[in-house]
Design a protein around this motif. Structure first.
Motif, PDB file in Angstrom:
ATOM      1  N   UNK A  73      45.748  34.295  40.607  1.00 24.28           N
ATOM      2  CA  UNK A  73      44.685  33.333  42.352  1.00 24.28           C
ATOM      3  C   UNK A  73      42.752  33.582  41.598  1.00 24.28           C
ATOM      4  N   UNK A  74      42.601  34.242  40.941  1.00 24.44           N
ATOM      5  CA  UNK A  74      41.246  34.146  40.761  1.00 24.44           C
ATOM      6  C   UNK A  74      40.685  33.136  39.877  1.00 24.44           C
ATOM      7  N   UNK A  75      40.909  34.069  38.536  1.00 25.10           N
ATOM      8  CA  UNK A  75      41.166  33.131  37.475  1.00 25.10           C
ATOM      9  C   UNK A  75      41.472  31.278  38.072  1.00 25.10           C
ATOM     10  N   UNK A  76      42.499  31.007  38.721  1.00 23.52           N
ATOM     11  CA  UNK A  76      42.974  29.549  38.720  1.00 23.52           C
ATOM     12  C   UNK A  76      41.844  29.015  40.350  1.00 23.52           C
ATOM     13  N   UNK A  77      41.741  29.777  41.047  1.00 23.74           N
ATOM     14  CA  UNK A  77      40.325  29.128  41.948  1.00 23.74           C
ATOM     15  C   UNK A  77      38.818  28.569  40.589  1.00 23.74           C
TER      16      UNK A  77
END
Length: 368
Positions: free
Chosen positions: A206-210
């Motif tokens: 979720x961190x890298x996707x955001x």
């Protein structure tokens, strides 16, 4: 949508998967232009749509929400229903959209420090300048000069700041973000790391996707707790811990943005991570000369200060890091404010003595 979408039921034995990725920067620019034509929302001449397309990696749906929010901001700011959207309105709306994507796993760091506050050896300042140079000209080198075609991975910018507590690692990350006019988001490791199998990887995804496509800096503070060395597998716990590290290695390799890691224990960081980092900087404990400058720089110009303060003497007597010196100056200021007078050398020595004792350092101080 950046997730894979499965389509099934179209016929016996038929299924397929479509990957709908967020468009690259110039595709986002075309989306902006089409969206403005379709909605008719007025935009100020100061708005640089190309710059916004490079800075924020939003999907078409997110762009629509950003524009709607920005228009509402413009109306509230001016009190005019026909007010054009300005760059400040788009920035505000974009940050709100980013915050929703990172909610619960990362928080925006408010930056207050400047380069004038950075007291570090010249060679470290030169390396920090190189980091800024890489960040500022990434689009030109990779896109305009064709290096995209030569490098299939590892196009991100990553740096490891290591050193004792209080030596300015997190502060410098904020200074870099301010210089680049980018937002800095600190990952909340307490919300990312989970004892349940697979949850840590899900949160990291979720961190890298955001962050994908967005021009902001990810900060992993105390990164040794997440990027620790892999160990010999003796139990299922070891195996899953190693899987987390392997997953991080993969995501860091794929990530094309800017990422800064800070740690007090560089030796705990996995060696494979270190090889993938563009920059590694060791922040030293300040020498006496630098400590004297730190004492001075932490006193605001408007603060009432007696003129006879011996900064060099304070620096020689108390071996404190920049963070502890900052705390000591603040303690001295409150002590002087309570007594309704200017800050004196006695106040500063009192505060430095307290900071030293709390750190377990023995010094000859004044009576407290």
């Amino acid at each position: 949508c950046s997730d894979d979408m499965a389509l099934a039921g179209a016929g016996p034995g038929f299924s397929t998967r479509l990957s709908l990725e967020i468009p690259e920067a110039f595709g986002r620019l075309a989306l902006w232009q089409r969206l403005l034509e379709r909605t008719g929302v007025p935009v100020d001449d100061r708005v640089d749509l190309r710059g916004f397309s490079l800075k924020y990696g939003f999907s078409a749906g997110a762009l629509s929400r950003v524009l709607r929010h920005a228009y509402e901001e413009a109306v509230v700011r001016t009190g005019d229903q026909g007010a054009p959207v300005g760059p400040e309105d788009l920035d505000m709306a974009s940050r709100v959209q980013l915050g929703q994507g990172l909610s619960g796993i990362a928080t925006r760091v408010r930056r207050v420090a400047r380069w004038d506050d950075v007291i570090l050896p010249e060679e470290i300042v030169d390396t920090l300048s190189e980091i800024i140079r890489h960040a500022r000209y990434r689009n030109q080198v990779f896109h305009d000069w064709g290096f995209d075609d030569k490098m299939t991975s590892g196009k991100g910018l990553s740096a490891l700041f290591s050193g004792p507590p209080g030596t300015g690692k997190t502060m410098v990350a904020g200074v870099i973000a301010a210089d680049l006019q980018m937002d800095l988001y600190r990952v909340d490791l307490s919300q990312v790391v989970s004892k349940y199998v697979g949850e840590t990887e899900k949160n990291l995804s979720k961190v890298f996707q955001s962050a994908a496509g967005n021009q902001f800096i990810i900060l992993f503070d105390e990164a040794d707790s997440l990027f620790s060395k892999r160990t010999e597998v003796k139990s299922s716990v070891d195996r899953y811990a190693n899987l987390e590290v392997n997953y991080l290695l993969q995501k860091m390799e794929e990530y094309n943005g800017i990422c800064i890691l800070t740690t007090n224990f560089e030796k705990s960081i996995d060696d494979a991570f270190k090889r993938r980092l563009n920059f590694r900087i060791d922040f030293p404990f300040p020498e006496a000369e630098d400590r004297a400058r730190l004492w001075k720089v932490h006193v605001p110009p408007q603060a009432p200060m007696e003129a006879d303060v011996e900064w060099d003497w304070l620096a020689e007597k108390y071996e404190l890091s920049g963070g502890n010196i900052k705390n000591a100056v603040l303690r001295a200021a409150f002590r002087a404010a309570e007594q309704g007078r200017s800050i004196t050398i006695e106040d500063l020595e009192y505060a430095a003595e307290r900071e030293s004792r709390e750190l377990g350092k023995l010094v000859l101080g004044v009576g407290l």
